[in-house]
Design a protein around this motif. Structure first.
Motif: not given
Lengths: 113, 114
Positions: A85-97, A100-107
């Motif tokens: 039980s917690a808030v789960y965030f999905c995150a994504a990055s475009a690795r080449i150069g 930085k992570l872009t996060f979702g709003t959480g579930t």
């Protein structure tokens, strides 16, 4: 412009069942995806990641699936435990150069004993 | 295992004051990232440093500046604080030079501007 979206703000699952958390993204440059778990007043804790060259990655009770054509990923937790039980965030990055992570709003996941 | 350390954990300031947040990355990690999480929002990237050089910049106000020092710790300096700066500030670190892209987060600094 929310490039990473988690459309379910909350999810309740019975203990022992499977929890499935979903995440969608719009930026086709994203090629590395992560899931983090967060408790109140704590920093995000890394759970599992997946590279765009794979469609599945498994680590214990956690499995992440990636569907690049649909720009969709999901996190499966099985069996679900009360400590999940917690808030789960999905995150994504475009690795080449650009790592930085872009996060979702959480579930917010609640496991019902 | 050693984790990312942030100090202070809590900070209360008044408008127009300055604040300095510190981050100590996981030993041997070469990259530091700063994120800001407002109430009810997802973390937003501010700035990052790789080997003591700024590597990327996000939505960081001009009132904010940051640097990474020779021991790889980083400081986020915030001046002319505004009420809207009240947020959780997270630092994360990774070991990019070894191709390990996963970012590990510290516990955060909760800043309250009155």
């Amino acid at each position: 412009d929310q490039q990473v979206k988690q459309n379910s703000p909350s999810l309740s699952v019975q203990e022992g069942r499977i929890s499935i958390l979903n995440c969608d993204y719009t930026n086709s440059m994203f090629d590395y995806f992560l899931w983090y778990k967060k408790y109140p007043a704590e920093g995000p804790t890394f759970l599992i990641s997946i590279s765009s060259i794979k469609d599945k990655n498994e680590d214990g009770r956690f499995t992440v699936f990636l569907n690049k054509s649909a720009k969709h990923l999901s996190l499966h937790i099985v069996p679900s435990q009360p400590g999940d039980s917690a808030v789960y965030f999905c995150a994504a990055s475009a690795r080449i150069g650009n790592e930085k992570l872009t996060f979702g709003t959480g579930t917010r996941l609640t496991i019902i004993p | 295992a050693a984790g990312v350390i942030q100090s202070p954990r809590h900070l209360i300031k008044e408008k127009r004051e300055t604040a300095t947040l510190k981050c100590y990355p996981i030993p041997r990690h070469d990259t530091v990232y700063w994120y800001q999480q407002g109430p009810g929002q997802d973390p937003q990237f501010l700035i990052s440093f790789y080997e003591k050089m700024q590597s990327d910049k996000g939505s960081i106000p001009d009132r904010f500046s940051a640097q990474q020092f020779s021991d790889y710790h980083s400081e986020l300096n915030m001046s002319s604080l505004e009420l809207g700066d009240s947020a959780l500030y997270f630092c994360a670190s990774s070991l990019l030079s070894s191709g390990q892209e996963t970012q590990y987060f510290g516990p955060g600094t909760r800043l309250l501007v009155l």
